[in-house]
Design an enzyme around this catalytic site. Structure first.
Site, PDB file in Angstrom:
ATOM      1  N   HIS A 116       3.681   6.972 -36.537  1.00  0.00           N
ATOM      2  CA  HIS A 116       4.021   5.817 -37.138  1.00  0.00           C
ATOM      3  C   HIS A 116       2.662   4.764 -37.528  1.00  0.00           C
ATOM      4  O   HIS A 116       1.665   5.070 -36.482  1.00  0.00           O
ATOM      5  CB  HIS A 116       4.679   4.943 -36.365  1.00  0.00           C
ATOM      6  CG  HIS A 116       4.940   3.661 -36.838  1.00  0.00           C
ATOM      7  ND1 HIS A 116       5.809   3.102 -38.287  1.00  0.00           N
ATOM      8  CD2 HIS A 116       4.173   2.430 -36.834  1.00  0.00           C
ATOM      9  CE1 HIS A 116       5.683   2.009 -38.413  1.00  0.00           C
ATOM     10  NE2 HIS A 116       4.740   1.350 -37.867  1.00  0.00           N
ATOM     11  N   ASP A 195      17.865  -4.191 -36.355  1.00  0.00           N
ATOM     12  CA  ASP A 195      16.452  -4.366 -36.803  1.00  0.00           C
ATOM     13  C   ASP A 195      16.826  -4.938 -38.235  1.00  0.00           C
ATOM     14  O   ASP A 195      15.995  -5.894 -38.593  1.00  0.00           O
ATOM     15  CB  ASP A 195      15.779  -3.395 -36.488  1.00  0.00           C
ATOM     16  CG  ASP A 195      14.368  -3.408 -37.170  1.00  0.00           C
ATOM     17  OD1 ASP A 195      13.727  -4.474 -36.813  1.00  0.00           O
ATOM     18  OD2 ASP A 195      13.768  -2.914 -38.348  1.00  0.00           O
ATOM     19  N   ARG A 202      13.632 -12.502 -39.672  1.00  0.00           N
ATOM     20  CA  ARG A 202      12.169 -13.063 -39.198  1.00  0.00           C
ATOM     21  C   ARG A 202      11.372 -13.334 -40.487  1.00  0.00           C
ATOM     22  O   ARG A 202      10.436 -14.242 -40.436  1.00  0.00           O
ATOM     23  CB  ARG A 202      11.570 -11.791 -38.535  1.00  0.00           C
ATOM     24  CG  ARG A 202      11.997 -11.702 -36.970  1.00  0.00           C
ATOM     25  CD  ARG A 202      11.713 -10.441 -36.470  1.00  0.00           C
ATOM     26  NE  ARG A 202      10.348 -10.052 -36.094  1.00  0.00           N
ATOM     27  CZ  ARG A 202       9.678  -8.887 -36.473  1.00  0.00           C
ATOM     28  NH1 ARG A 202      10.513  -7.772 -36.578  1.00  0.00           N
ATOM     29  NH2 ARG A 202       8.299  -8.778 -36.366  1.00  0.00           N
ATOM     30  N   SER A 217      11.023  -3.636 -33.230  1.00  0.00           N
ATOM     31  CA  SER A 217      11.406  -3.304 -34.593  1.00  0.00           C
ATOM     32  C   SER A 217      10.892  -1.878 -35.145  1.00  0.00           C
ATOM     33  O   SER A 217      11.447  -1.012 -35.641  1.00  0.00           O
ATOM     34  CB  SER A 217      10.770  -4.519 -35.554  1.00  0.00           C
ATOM     35  OG  SER A 217      10.893  -4.098 -36.635  1.00  0.00           O
ATOM     36  N   LYS A 221      13.615   1.843 -34.679  1.00  0.00           N
ATOM     37  CA  LYS A 221      13.693   2.742 -35.895  1.00  0.00           C
ATOM     38  C   LYS A 221      13.123   4.217 -35.466  1.00  0.00           C
ATOM     39  O   LYS A 221      13.540   5.215 -35.692  1.00  0.00           O
ATOM     40  CB  LYS A 221      12.994   2.255 -36.920  1.00  0.00           C
ATOM     41  CG  LYS A 221      13.780   1.201 -37.599  1.00  0.00           C
ATOM     42  CD  LYS A 221      13.232   0.729 -38.872  1.00  0.00           C
ATOM     43  CE  LYS A 221      11.857  -0.296 -38.374  1.00  0.00           C
ATOM     44  NZ  LYS A 221      11.641  -1.498 -39.155  1.00  0.00           N
TER      45      LYS A 221
HETATM   46  N1  URA Z   1       7.040  -2.864 -39.352  1.00  0.00           N
HETATM   47  C1  URA Z   1       8.220  -3.093 -38.825  1.00  0.00           C
HETATM   48  O1  URA Z   1       8.990  -2.149 -39.384  1.00  0.00           O
HETATM   49  N2  URA Z   1       8.732  -4.053 -38.248  1.00  0.00           N
HETATM   50  C2  URA Z   1       7.850  -5.338 -37.787  1.00  0.00           C
HETATM   51  O2  URA Z   1       8.244  -5.893 -37.391  1.00  0.00           O
HETATM   52  C3  URA Z   1       6.395  -5.032 -38.491  1.00  0.00           C
HETATM   53  C4  URA Z   1       6.212  -3.887 -39.218  1.00  0.00           C
END
Ligand code: URA
Length: 463
Positions: A116, A195, A202, A217, A221
């Protein structure tokens, strides 16, 4: 009902107990017997630590529509202002993960790994790394995102390939990985739906830039992929969300700690984003550069970062005995063209047609106004220039022009002569002229030669 709970709770906590609450993470779990959204919001507002159960019930209630957006927004703001400890952050991640499905793999499947990145300008590592890792015998179900601010999104880049689908179902992701070894797709509606809902909230309540909220978040995922190993590329500098190394270090620690608490071997690398990665910025331009890299013609920095991140993963899951040997494996697959073959298979499996040529928009050049050395690059401004050209979104509904972009012709520390091309701009008439002043102002040429910034500033190992 909520009111009753709140009244029952307030006298117990009072002012003195409130101070205790701040310093004793467990107190509130003793005083609060029943779950109530307002109690949870107030506890976090006042600096308390929430229990795993409170977090689980709040997020499950929000995902199911029992807790309203305004209550979730209030809790998000309380978290933004008061923070969360590492147990709470892991509990929030777990609750968001549990709101959806987790990809399931056969018992005899190879190790499942992913990378990531927190997002950077010109960052096309995923496109190169996923197929190379698959060549090394691990499986890569890469769930990626779209462009966020000036940093491009892997899904937007991939969609510059005609026919390619990124909206795969969980079953399609699993089947493609089993057939090819890798896939790059968006999160389906069944992946961490809490999320999806919370992120949208958000975005409009000024609560994005919170380390616990970002951690939960991202990690909910990623962990839904059923991973055994995860490497995090946490960027710092002018082209990333985290402008300083300290901020990036704090985010990396939170992400890695959460991954490990959830049983996934997780490492992090802090990488410099004070200049774009590779040469190309823009959707099709970056796909072309990724293809060139897989065909052995890649820029050094992109190859080095891809190899470094991949090596961490291979060692973590036991697919290579040392970082050095892991890097050699990846380099060998790259040199032999096996990564390119795997990329072709992955694109074909997702419906993409690499034979259809997508030319970039017409090119013009931005020239140096003086001689000297490239001293600084305002990388975020270059990402912004690509958005201005139509290569990113200003509104969620904007359609992306995949043909626009920039080619960086210099790096920090390079000597330049007056009149030398610094950047090639791919854009239709008029648009290039519009972004030219922004690009000119983004590249500072001065008399003193600066040190070239190290691409990988820090690495934290797997545990
Ligand atoms: N990327 C995400 O998936 N979530 C966040 O809160 C910030 C960046």
């Amino acid at each position: 009902m909520e009111r009753g709970c709140r009244e029952a709770w307030l006298p117990v906590v009072g002012q003195g107990a409130m101070a205790l609450l701040r310093s004793n993470a467990d107190l509130h779990t003793v005083t609060i017997m029943d779950f109530s959204p307002t109690v949870v919001i107030a506890a976090k507002r006042d600096g308390g630590a929430l229990s795993r159960r409170q977090i689980a019930e709040f997020i499950a209630g929000y995902a199911a529509g029992r807790i309203a957006d305004y209550q979730m927004a209030a809790l998000a703001m309380a978290i933004y202002l008061q923070g969360m400890n590492s147990e709470e952050t892991a509990a929030l991640t777990e609750a968001m993960l549990d709101s959806g499905d987790t990809l399931a793999w056969p018992g005899d499947a190879p190790p499942i790994v992913d990378k990531h990145s927190t997002g950077g300008v010109g960052d096309k590592v995923s496109l190169v790394l996923a197929p190379l890792l698959a060549c090394c015998g691990v499986w890569v179900p890469m769930i990626s995102g779209r462009g966020l601010g000036p940093t491009g999104g892997t899904l937007d880049k991939l969609e510059s390939i005609p026919g390619l689908r990124v909206d795969l179902t969980n079953e399609e992701i699993q089947t493609t990985v089993a057939q090819v070894g890798c896939v790059i797709a968006g999160a389906s509606a069944r992946i961490a739906p809490a999320d999806r809902k919370l992120y949208a909230l958000r975005d409009v309540t000024a609560t994005v830039a919170s380390i616990p909220l970002i951690t939960a978040s991202i990690m909910s995922k990623k962990l839904s992929e059923g991973l055994s190993g995860l490497v995090l590329d946490v960027k710092f500098g002018s082209g990333s969300f985290m402008k300083t190394m300290e901020q990036a270090r704090a985010l990396a620690a939170s992400l890695a700690d959460t991954g490990r608490r959830m049983g996934v071997a997780t490492s992090a690398q802090l990488t410099n984003m004070d200049q774009p990665l590779g040469r190309m910025i823009g959707n099709r331009a970056e796909v072309d550069e990724a293809i060139a890299t897989l065909q052995g013609e890649g820029p050094d920095d992109l190859v080095a970062l891809t190899t470094s991140l991949g090596a961490d993963l291979l060692v973590a899951v036991g697919a290579a005995p040392s970082l050095q040997q892991a890097a050699t494996m990846l380099e060998d697959h790259l040199a032999a063209g096996r990564g390119w073959e795997k990329f072709e298979q992955m694109i074909a499996a997702q419906g993409g047609d690499l034979d259809v040529r997508i030319p970039l928009a017409p090119a013009t050049e931005v020239l140096a106004s003086r001689s000297g050395f490239v001293d600084r690059i305002q990388t975020e401004q270059l990402g912004q220039a690509v958005i201005e050209l139509g290569g990113g979104r200003k509104l969620i509904t904007d359609k992306i022009d995949h043909r626009v972009g920039l080619e960086m012709l210099v790096k920090i520390g390079d000597p330049v002569d007056r009149g030398q091309p610094l950047v090639r701009v791919f854009a239709d008439d008029g648009r290039a002229a519009h972004v030219r002043p922004r690009i000119e102002a983004s590249i500072l040429v001065s008399d003193n030669r600066p040190a070239r910034p190290a691409l990988i500033a820090e690495r934290t190992g797997m545990t």
